[in-house]
Design a protein around this motif. Structure first.
Motif, PDB file in Angstrom:
ATOM      1  N   GLU A 213      16.445 111.085  13.565  1.00 41.30           N
ATOM      2  CA  GLU A 213      16.896 111.604  14.131  1.00 41.30           C
ATOM      3  C   GLU A 213      17.379 110.827  15.462  1.00 41.30           C
ATOM      4  O   GLU A 213      18.372 110.158  16.408  1.00 41.30           O
ATOM      5  N   ASP A 214      16.156 111.489  16.413  1.00 42.91           N
ATOM      6  CA  ASP A 214      15.906 110.392  18.077  1.00 42.91           C
ATOM      7  C   ASP A 214      15.620 109.489  18.182  1.00 42.91           C
ATOM      8  O   ASP A 214      13.954 109.035  17.866  1.00 42.91           O
ATOM      9  N   PRO A 215      16.242 108.535  18.207  1.00 45.95           N
ATOM     10  CA  PRO A 215      15.833 106.878  18.229  1.00 45.95           C
ATOM     11  C   PRO A 215      14.147 107.768  19.387  1.00 45.95           C
ATOM     12  O   PRO A 215      13.226 106.569  19.154  1.00 45.95           O
ATOM     13  N   GLN A 216      13.759 107.680  20.632  1.00 44.10           N
ATOM     14  CA  GLN A 216      12.982 107.530  21.611  1.00 44.10           C
ATOM     15  C   GLN A 216      11.842 108.539  21.150  1.00 44.10           C
ATOM     16  O   GLN A 216      10.285 108.524  21.930  1.00 44.10           O
ATOM     17  N   LYS A 217      11.763 109.287  19.420  1.00 46.04           N
ATOM     18  CA  LYS A 217      10.489 109.522  19.426  1.00 46.04           C
ATOM     19  C   LYS A 217      10.422 109.481  17.432  1.00 46.04           C
ATOM     20  O   LYS A 217       9.656 109.799  16.907  1.00 46.04           O
ATOM     21  N   ALA A 218      11.215 108.194  17.195  1.00 42.99           N
ATOM     22  CA  ALA A 218      11.322 107.734  15.805  1.00 42.99           C
ATOM     23  C   ALA A 218       9.632 107.340  15.878  1.00 42.99           C
ATOM     24  O   ALA A 218       8.712 107.698  14.143  1.00 42.99           O
ATOM     25  N   SER A 219       9.270 106.167  16.673  1.00 44.24           N
ATOM     26  CA  SER A 219       8.181 105.858  16.146  1.00 44.24           C
ATOM     27  C   SER A 219       6.623 106.881  16.467  1.00 44.24           C
ATOM     28  O   SER A 219       6.782 106.591  17.744  1.00 44.24           O
ATOM     29  N   ARG A 220       6.227 107.044  15.505  1.00 41.32           N
ATOM     30  CA  ARG A 220       5.448 107.927  16.245  1.00 41.32           C
ATOM     31  C   ARG A 220       4.016 108.157  15.397  1.00 41.32           C
ATOM     32  O   ARG A 220       3.196 108.917  14.403  1.00 41.32           O
ATOM     33  N   PRO A 221       3.279 106.295  16.050  1.00 44.45           N
ATOM     34  CA  PRO A 221       1.908 106.062  15.070  1.00 44.45           C
ATOM     35  C   PRO A 221       0.684 107.732  15.603  1.00 44.45           C
ATOM     36  O   PRO A 221       0.612 107.876  16.267  1.00 44.45           O
ATOM     37  N   PHE A 222       0.136 107.529  14.066  1.00 46.95           N
ATOM     38  CA  PHE A 222      -1.211 108.700  14.169  1.00 46.95           C
ATOM     39  C   PHE A 222      -0.586 109.419  14.473  1.00 46.95           C
ATOM     40  O   PHE A 222      -1.429 110.757  14.054  1.00 46.95           O
ATOM     41  N   MET A 338       7.679  99.406  21.377  1.00 50.88           N
ATOM     42  CA  MET A 338       8.635  98.989  20.815  1.00 50.88           C
ATOM     43  C   MET A 338       8.874  98.370  18.747  1.00 50.88           C
ATOM     44  O   MET A 338       9.745  97.267  18.467  1.00 50.88           O
ATOM     45  N   GLY A 339       8.749  99.509  18.411  1.00 54.34           N
ATOM     46  CA  GLY A 339       8.787  99.420  17.011  1.00 54.34           C
ATOM     47  C   GLY A 339       7.685  98.305  15.903  1.00 54.34           C
ATOM     48  O   GLY A 339       6.840  98.736  17.138  1.00 54.34           O
ATOM     49  N   HIS A 340       8.062  97.248  14.975  1.00 55.42           N
ATOM     50  CA  HIS A 340       7.244  96.931  14.320  1.00 55.42           C
ATOM     51  C   HIS A 340       8.065  96.235  14.138  1.00 55.42           C
ATOM     52  O   HIS A 340       8.906  96.101  13.519  1.00 55.42           O
ATOM     53  N   LEU A 341       7.223  94.487  15.117  1.00 55.35           N
ATOM     54  CA  LEU A 341       8.102  93.650  14.564  1.00 55.35           C
ATOM     55  C   LEU A 341       7.737  92.695  14.085  1.00 55.35           C
ATOM     56  O   LEU A 341       7.897  91.375  13.217  1.00 55.35           O
ATOM     57  N   LEU A 342       7.242  93.158  12.677  1.00 57.29           N
ATOM     58  CA  LEU A 342       6.739  92.517  11.497  1.00 57.29           C
ATOM     59  C   LEU A 342       5.974  91.639  11.710  1.00 57.29           C
ATOM     60  O   LEU A 342       5.000  91.167  12.025  1.00 57.29           O
TER      61      LEU A 342
END
Length: 412
Positions: A213-222, A338-342
């Motif tokens: 739900e929180d965009p800033q915390k959504a991508s958390r690799p590893f 920056m998320g996954h730019l595919l």
């Protein structure tokens, strides 16, 4: 045949972290996030509400309005980034060298928004209302084609389509093209504009996207609490050329590209091979190609998608190739910001890799809060690290079992 040395002399980017390389690098080093609630689709229609969108991009700063109207956003991003990179390289393309300047730009999906817009027209208004530019706006190779037209580059013109490995594969293929003498200069990288209803629907159905739900915390690799990747968009383009031409021109040299490894998993259409077997072979091939010993690696820009299997198996692959040195190497995933730019990921991450060498700074993996026993290496958590960086490996993997590793080195 003697292999020619290949260096990087120009960088250009359009990203969720800024629409030029200076902004991109500044924000990456600062650990800022470019992820927010999605605006290009109705977020209430999907379980995923977030994306890493390009912001405040005006294509008319880089091309005529009439030309921009005939390009899907993925092509606009590529043209803009390529013009930035060529200007940064101070490379003049004219009749004296145009036939020795190539273009190799990958895209995993191509013109998704164009496809959706024109399909809706077809359904609502009939076949005669479909644009005559539909096909040349949609096909993935048109980014390379339009860059060639806009810049007058007449050398090899190509596009590698290998899903999320497309940008890295294109840089590797371009590197080999210069190294063996097909061209002297090449504009290379990846581009993608996938944020559309069909893309969101497809990746959501595959349960690949984070539903945080929180965009800033959504991508958390590893991180142990990772729950999927965040879709992003943009382009990353580099100018590669021979060391000889760079020295002749007095060009600024960011670094040298010295190794390229590419393998196939032969395993599954979306899941990586168990234990990162294919990824490990790609990394090893790249090191062998570069003549680099594993203990010489200072930094790995990880594929690091924030998905359960990728992060676990990429960690295993690094351990397989680096052995004991895996515990000492700095690793980070800039997808945390920056998320996954595919298909664009490999291009943008190559720029970040080169800048880490030039500035001696390793970007962080933000949102790393809960250690995962399966991911137990040094992921440069949450804050950038000042460190002398001589050798970087950049990993990119894609659906279909595509694995790519690129090796960049400080120019000496």
């Amino acid at each position: 045949m003697e292999k020619r040395r290949v260096v990087i002399t120009g960088l250009g980017a359009v990203t969720p972290m800024g629409n030029d390389t200076k902004s991109l690098w500044k924000n990456v080093v600062a650990g800022k996030s470019g992820i927010d609630f999605v605006t290009k689709v109705d977020k209430d229609e999907f379980p995923t509400k977030i994306a890493a969108e390009v912001k405040d991009f005006d294509p008319t700063h880089y091309m005529e309005k009439k030309d921009a109207r005939k390009m899907d956003p993925f092509t606009q991003y590529a043209v803009a980034s390529s013009k930035m990179a060529v200007e940064d390289a101070k490379l003049t393309i004219d009749d004296s060298n145009a036939h020795r300047v190539g273009v190799w730009i990958g895209s995993g999906i191509g013109g998704m928004s164009t496809w959706e817009d024109q399909h809706e027209k077809y359904l609502n208004k009939g076949a005669r209302r479909v644009s005559p530019f539909f096909v040349p706006m949609m096909i993935p190779d048109m980014a390379a084609g339009q860059v060639s037209i806009q810049l007058g580059a007449k050398g090899i013109n190509s596009c590698t389509v290998t899903a999320c490995a497309s940008g890295a594969n294109s840089i590797g293929d371009a590197f080999k093209s210069v190294q063996r003498g097909d061209v002297d200069y090449i504009i290379a990288g990846g581009t993608e504009a996938p944020i559309s209803n069909m893309s969101f629907a497809g990746f959501s159905s595959a349960k690949a996207l984070s539903t945080a739900e929180d965009p800033q915390k959504a991508s958390r690799p590893f991180d142990k609490e990772r729950d999927g990747f965040v879709m992003g968009e943009g382009a990353g383009i580099l100018v590669l050329e021979t060391l000889e031409t760079a020295l002749e021109r007095g060009a600024h040299i960011y670094g040298e590209i010295v190794g390229y490894g590419a393998t196939g998993d032969a395993y599954h259409i979306t899941a990586p091979a168990e234990h990162g077997e294919g990824a490990a072979r790609a990394m090893q091939h790249a090191l062998d190609d570069a003549g680099i010993n594993p203990n010489e690696i200072d930094y790995i820009n990880a594929h690091g998608t924030s998905t359960a299997l990728n992060d676990k198996y990429e960690t295993e692959a690094i351990k397989t190739v680096l052995g004991d040195h895996a515990q000492n190497v700095s690793i980070s995933s800039t997808k945390s910001m920056m998320g996954h730019l595919l298909g664009a990921a490999g291009g943008v991450e190559a720029i970040i890799s080169v800048k880490s060498i030039e500035d001696g700074i390793i970007p962080p993996t933000i949102n790393y809060e809960n250690p995962d026993p399966d991911c137990d290496l040094d992921y440069v958590p949450n804050e950038a690290r000042k460190q002398d960086v001589n050798v970087v490996v950049s990993n990119s993997f894609g659906f279909g079992g595509h694995n790519v590793a690129l090796v960049f080195k400080k120019y000496e």
